[in-house]
Design an enzyme around this catalytic site. Structure first.
Site, short mmCIF file in Angstrom:
data_model
loop_
_atom_site.label_atom_id
_atom_site.label_comp_id
_atom_site.label_asym_id
_atom_site.label_seq_id
_atom_site.Cartn_x
_atom_site.Cartn_y
_atom_site.Cartn_z
N VAL A 10 0.87 -1.17 0.00
CA VAL A 10 0.00 0.00 0.00
C VAL A 10 0.90 1.22 0.00
CG1 VAL A 10 -2.02 -1.07 1.07
CG2 VAL A 10 -0.23 -0.09 2.52
N SER A 11 0.36 2.35 -0.40
CA SER A 11 1.19 3.55 -0.57
C SER A 11 1.53 4.28 0.71
CB SER A 11 0.50 4.51 -1.54
OG SER A 11 0.38 3.89 -2.80
N SER A 12 0.76 4.06 1.78
CA SER A 12 1.06 4.78 3.01
C SER A 12 0.63 3.97 4.23
CB SER A 12 0.34 6.14 3.01
OG SER A 12 -1.05 5.95 3.04
N GLN A 15 -3.19 3.23 5.00
CA GLN A 15 -4.01 2.42 4.12
C GLN A 15 -4.10 0.98 4.62
OE1 GLN A 15 -2.06 3.18 0.35
NE2 GLN A 15 -3.77 4.48 -0.26
#
Length: 189
Positions: A10-12, A15
């Site tokens: 996931v990007s961060s 999330q």
């Protein structure tokens, strides 16, 4: 004995990873919480170091593994060459050491589309920022108006707690703490 390995990204930090590879029985999972554009993905590195011939690497979708076509192709090719099966569940693509020209074409096409989308997103973001700046809009976090420090300290001296001061001044609690820092009165919570 071969294993089913999952790579999830996931990007961060905020999330949720739950929906990726949901329902897939995995022997081991590697989870990165970092942008796909970043080359520093420690869990991907650990996954690639761990995985062995005969194992299957399960990935939710192509964009979870790589954002550039070159990286995608390099990772998949190196795994397949080592005898690892790579499965992308969203796209329903599986790559093995047996050449499949249709799967290879699909991987390249979908990889190009993902890279194209990423480029367009960055371009639109840059254009939006430039337009906002041209209109004189402030970008980023708002700065604290320290001219209101006396007002915050007066409210504190009158016995108000941080929440009450925050509501009265229409500012966040964090801003109030910054405004009254160094004030001699004891802070009430």
């Amino acid at each position: 004995m071969s294993e089913n390995i999952g790579y999830i990204r996931v990007s961060s930090e905020g999330q949720n990873t739950d929906r990726q590879l949901d329902g897939i029985v995995l022997d081991k999972r590697y989870i990165d919480k970092v942008s796909g554009a970043s080359k520093d993905r420690p869990q991907l590195t650990a996954c690639l170091d761990y995985i062995r011939e005969g194992d299957t690497l399960h990935i939710h979708s192509i964009d979870r593994l790589a954002r550039s076509l070159r990286d995608l192709q390099e990772i998949v090719d190196s795994l397949v060459t080592r005898g690892v099966t790579v499965t992308f569940h969203t796209e329903r693509l599986t790559f093995t050491s047996e050449e499949n020209p249709v799967s290879t074409m699909m991987l390249q096409m979908l990889g190009m589309i993902a890279q194209f989308e990423r480029t367009l997103t960055r371009k639109r973001q840059r254009e939006g920022i430039d337009m906002a700046k041209a209109k004189g809009k402030h970008l980023g976090r708002p700065s604290i108006d320290y001219t209101r420090r006396d007002e915050a300290c007066t409210l504190l001296d009158q016995g108000n707690n941080i929440s009450q001061i925050s509501r009265a001044m229409g500012l966040s609690r964090a801003s109030i703490y910054k405004l009254i820092s160094g004030h001699t009165k004891t802070v009430q919570y």
